[in-house]
Enzyme design. Sequence first.
Site, PDB file in Angstrom:
ATOM      1  CE  LYS A   1     -72.266  12.386   2.287  1.00 35.27           C
ATOM      2  NZ  LYS A   1     -71.202  12.280   3.305  1.00 35.27           N
TER       3      LYS A   1
ATOM      4  CE  LYS B   1     -72.251  15.404   5.306  1.00 37.11           C
ATOM      5  NZ  LYS B   1     -71.066  15.119   6.117  1.00 37.11           N
TER       6      LYS B   1
END
Length: 323
Positions: A246, A193
Amino acid sequence: MERLRKLRATPVIRKMVRENHLRTEELIYPIFVIEGQNICNPVDSMPGICQYSLDRLPEELDRVMEAKISSVLLFGIPLHKDEVGSGAYHENGIVQSAIRYIKSKEKYRDLVVIADVCLCEYTSHGHCGLVRNGVILNDETLPLLAKTAVSYAKAGADMVAPSDMMDKRVGAIREALDRSGFLSVPIMAYSAKFASAFYGPFRDAAHSAPGFGDRKTYQMDPANGREAMREVEEDILEGADFIIAKPAMAYMDIIRNIHTDYNIPIVAYNVSGEYSMVKAAALNGWIEEKKVVMELLIGLKRAGAKMIITYHALDAARWLEEE
């Protein structure tokens, strides 16, 4: 002489040799649940997305079922926030209540409910962990993340998804789940992330913008790819069952590298900013929304994603059904 155009000559031949396919059951639809009553708040920066109170949640869930989407990812928006994010792990928190509601209804009972585990929506300072003297604390945050995950499992969540990016949180959550008897609840870890500029609309939707500074001390530097592999490996060793990368569009190389290096299901998170850019361009008539969205999603599958978290899920499912 080889002529590859022979494989593209007709629609049927193109389908016969197609290497990657997008299926409705691979789509995960994010839903924002807010405390209160009779609330359906449109998110201005995310056309088509709303915040729903529990009494209005069936409107969205019925659309999910009609689209034959099998999984949802829940984010909570509490009325009360404090420095320790107590709403995240309260027995009657908004996400816990939403999970119990979904699981109590026969028509939603088979829906896979994934609960995002983080403190940012619940803290008064908007960070994903506890804060002392302007520093986001890692180890002190882990028990609260574990407590949150267990509370979601107790409410009936099928899966938990820690998104905080604190070191060692997957291991802490796995240990807490196992100790509480939830050995079969998988962890879908946000392992790669990045501290991305693509999250802006989500922070509008989830009311989770940090009150000071940024999240660069715990979310990853967008310039680093090999470091992402270290994060992924650490989370796998700690017990992650799925790995989330992500954002998605600008990080397809990360998805591909995870796919190449690890035998684990990969989930691409097609984030809010990516969604909003496509929606804005489509609303202005600059692109053909359906073609762009489907090309984007199949591109994520081609990169190696097994599943895709996307705000386009309802539209994409409908388009797949039409085809």
